[in-house]
Design an enzyme around this catalytic site. Structure first.
Site, PDB file in Angstrom:
ATOM      1  N   ASP A 299       0.854  -1.192   0.000  1.00 49.81           N
ATOM      2  CA  ASP A 299       0.000   0.000   0.000  1.00 49.81           C
ATOM      3  C   ASP A 299       0.888   1.239   0.000  1.00 49.81           C
ATOM      4  O   ASP A 299       1.765   1.384   0.857  1.00 49.81           O
ATOM      5  CB  ASP A 299      -0.900  -0.020   1.241  1.00 49.81           C
ATOM      6  CG  ASP A 299      -2.033   0.985   1.174  1.00 49.81           C
ATOM      7  OD1 ASP A 299      -1.846   2.075   0.609  1.00 49.81           O
ATOM      8  OD2 ASP A 299      -3.121   0.689   1.710  1.00 49.81           O
TER       9      ASP A 299
ATOM     10  N   CYS B 153      -6.934   4.064  -2.516  1.00 53.38           N
ATOM     11  CA  CYS B 153      -6.921   2.639  -2.140  1.00 53.38           C
ATOM     12  C   CYS B 153      -8.068   1.835  -2.743  1.00 53.38           C
ATOM     13  O   CYS B 153      -7.867   0.951  -3.572  1.00 53.38           O
ATOM     14  CB  CYS B 153      -6.968   2.507  -0.617  1.00 53.38           C
ATOM     15  SG  CYS B 153      -5.610   3.288   0.260  1.00 53.38           S
TER      16      CYS B 153
ATOM     17  N   LYS C 129      -4.651  -7.220   3.948  1.00 53.48           N
ATOM     18  CA  LYS C 129      -5.505  -6.164   3.412  1.00 53.48           C
ATOM     19  C   LYS C 129      -5.936  -6.451   1.980  1.00 53.48           C
ATOM     20  O   LYS C 129      -5.109  -6.756   1.122  1.00 53.48           O
ATOM     21  CB  LYS C 129      -4.744  -4.832   3.474  1.00 53.48           C
ATOM     22  CG  LYS C 129      -5.544  -3.614   3.074  1.00 53.48           C
ATOM     23  CD  LYS C 129      -4.739  -2.346   3.332  1.00 53.48           C
ATOM     24  CE  LYS C 129      -5.565  -1.101   3.104  1.00 53.48           C
ATOM     25  NZ  LYS C 129      -4.813   0.129   3.419  1.00 53.48           N
TER      26      LYS C 129
ATOM     27  N   HIS D 161      -1.870  24.493  -7.906  1.00 49.29           N
ATOM     28  CA  HIS D 161      -3.227  24.438  -8.443  1.00 49.29           C
ATOM     29  C   HIS D 161      -4.227  24.414  -7.277  1.00 49.29           C
ATOM     30  O   HIS D 161      -3.943  23.820  -6.230  1.00 49.29           O
ATOM     31  CB  HIS D 161      -3.379  23.179  -9.303  1.00 49.29           C
ATOM     32  CG  HIS D 161      -4.639  23.127 -10.088  1.00 49.29           C
ATOM     33  ND1 HIS D 161      -5.856  22.787  -9.537  1.00 49.29           N
ATOM     34  CD2 HIS D 161      -4.880  23.393 -11.406  1.00 49.29           C
ATOM     35  CE1 HIS D 161      -6.792  22.818 -10.469  1.00 49.29           C
ATOM     36  NE2 HIS D 161      -6.234  23.191 -11.610  1.00 49.29           N
TER      37      HIS D 161
ATOM     38  N   ASP E 196      -1.018  -0.760  -4.609  1.00 50.67           N
ATOM     39  CA  ASP E 196      -2.287  -0.201  -5.085  1.00 50.67           C
ATOM     40  C   ASP E 196      -2.139   1.204  -5.660  1.00 50.67           C
ATOM     41  O   ASP E 196      -2.864   1.608  -6.556  1.00 50.67           O
ATOM     42  CB  ASP E 196      -3.333  -0.209  -3.971  1.00 50.67           C
ATOM     43  CG  ASP E 196      -2.910   0.554  -2.725  1.00 50.67           C
ATOM     44  OD1 ASP E 196      -1.727   0.923  -2.605  1.00 50.67           O
ATOM     45  OD2 ASP E 196      -3.776   0.763  -1.843  1.00 50.67           O
ATOM     46  N   HIS E 197      -1.211   1.980  -5.148  1.00 50.90           N
ATOM     47  CA  HIS E 197      -0.900   3.340  -5.611  1.00 50.90           C
ATOM     48  C   HIS E 197       0.414   3.723  -4.967  1.00 50.90           C
ATOM     49  O   HIS E 197       1.012   2.929  -4.233  1.00 50.90           O
ATOM     50  CB  HIS E 197      -2.015   4.335  -5.252  1.00 50.90           C
ATOM     51  CG  HIS E 197      -2.413   4.292  -3.811  1.00 50.90           C
ATOM     52  ND1 HIS E 197      -1.614   4.774  -2.797  1.00 50.90           N
ATOM     53  CD2 HIS E 197      -3.509   3.775  -3.204  1.00 50.90           C
ATOM     54  CE1 HIS E 197      -2.201   4.562  -1.633  1.00 50.90           C
ATOM     55  NE2 HIS E 197      -3.344   3.956  -1.845  1.00 50.90           N
TER      56      HIS E 197
END
Length: 341
Positions: free
Chosen positions: A13, A53, A101, A204, A266-267
């Site tokens: 994760d 996630c 997880k 931004h 996942d990222h």
């Protein structure tokens, strides 16, 4: 033993796909990931299908894009009973076992995810959900070691007990913030190799919104930034040791030639780049993830620089298992690349 291959699937994760020795990161200490990459194929430009996630995992497990599953946030993923690669493997006789997880189903993430699911679209800056990031040295190893112990115990007890192939999925939390690690892992990261990201004076409005949500308001000194970033790399180093423990057990059980090993995340995590931590943006640190695959028929030392994403996992698993692709999958099997094509 079965003539169909087994699958060991390791998922972490918040792992930045750039933060490994095998991808050339100067501060990384990842000998086990590097070794796994050398015995298989490293995909150097892998991206998640959503930098959050639950949506990312929902897309990977279903083999479909986020908008198709309407998995918009950490409160809304797949609904219970939705078909996944696990259900497909179960139906074909694989012994699937899940440890740790998964986080791809609706309604299981956290109270904060339930609140922000409606607050964010309304433009409400809900504070207090993420503390200001800081580096902390703790005494106890990460709780993910419990998942590693459970996975190793399952392998010892069940990997060789049947002719049916297995798919063991081990879901780990590291290196997800908060930035906490033990002195043992901090010591393996050379502070001279850790850098301060460029400062962005103007951001931004969306990024300013995120900074408030993530507790990243105010200035951070260079000392704070270096400590946080070094701690993240230390957390990656501890994760690396966990990956190594699982791969070593596959080898010790004599399953090297009959088991595919997949490692992904996942990222990523911005790790104080763009004045933020955590994910949720399409900046490189947030959206880029590691992916490496080793196993039967995969030539060692392969490196694929083409763009791939986590939605490609499902069809790849189907080819590994020798199964037809269900209708509606959006990704492409990576088996040609794994075979050297």
């Amino acid at each position: 033993m079965t003539d169909r291959p087994n699958i060991l699937f390791i998922s972490s994760d918040s792992m930045d796909g750039r933060a490994m020795g095998c991808t050339g990161h100067p501060a990384a200490h990842t000998p086990h990931m590097d070794r796994l990459a050398e015995r298989g194929v490293l995909f150097t430009h892998t991206y998640c299908n959503s930098p959050q996630c639950c949506p990312s995992r929902a897309s990977m497990w279903s083999g479909r894009y986020v908008h198709q599953e309407e998995a918009w946030n950490n409160h809304k993923g797949l609904e219970a009973g939705a078909p996944t690669f696990q259900t497909r493997l179960d139906a074909d006789g694989f012994r699937t076992h899940i440890v740790g997880k998964t986080d791809y189903l609706s309604g299981y993430h956290s109270l904060g995810a339930r609140v922000t699911a409606w607050a964010d679209p309304a433009g409400m800056q809900v504070t207090g959900l993420a503390a200001r990031p800081q580096a902390v040295v703790v005494d106890e190893p990460h709780h993910d070691w419990k998942s590693i112990d459970a996975s190793l115990a399952w392998l010892d007890a069940h990997a060789l007990e049947s002719d049916a192939p297995f798919m063991l999925y081990c879901g780990l939390n590291l290196p997800h913030p908060p930035f906490r690690t033990t002195q043992k892992w901090l010591d393996v990261i050379d502070p001279a190799c850790v850098t301060v990201p460029p400062y962005e004076a103007e951001m931004h409005p969306v990024m300013d919104f995120m900074r408030v949500r993530k507790g990243c308001v105010g200035q951070f000194s260079d000392e704070e930034l270096l400590a946080i970033r070094r701690t993240y790399y230390a957390m990656v180093a501890e994760l690396d040791a966990m990956v190594g423990a699982l791969v070593d057990r596959i080898d010790a059980l004599g399953l090297t030639d009959s088991t595919y090993i997949i490692y992904i995340s996942d990222h990523g995590d911005t790790n104080m780049e763009h004045r933020m931590h955590l994910k949720n943006s399409l900046y490189e640190g947030s959206a880029r993830v590691p992916m490496m695959v080793a196993g039967p028929g995969i030539a060692p030392g392969g490196r694929v620089d083409a763009l791939v994403s986590l939605v490609d996992i499902y069809p790849t698993l189907m080819d590994m298992a020798g199964l037809a692709h269900p209708e509606g999958l959006m990704g492409y099997s990576l088996m040609p690349e794994l075979g050297g094509g």
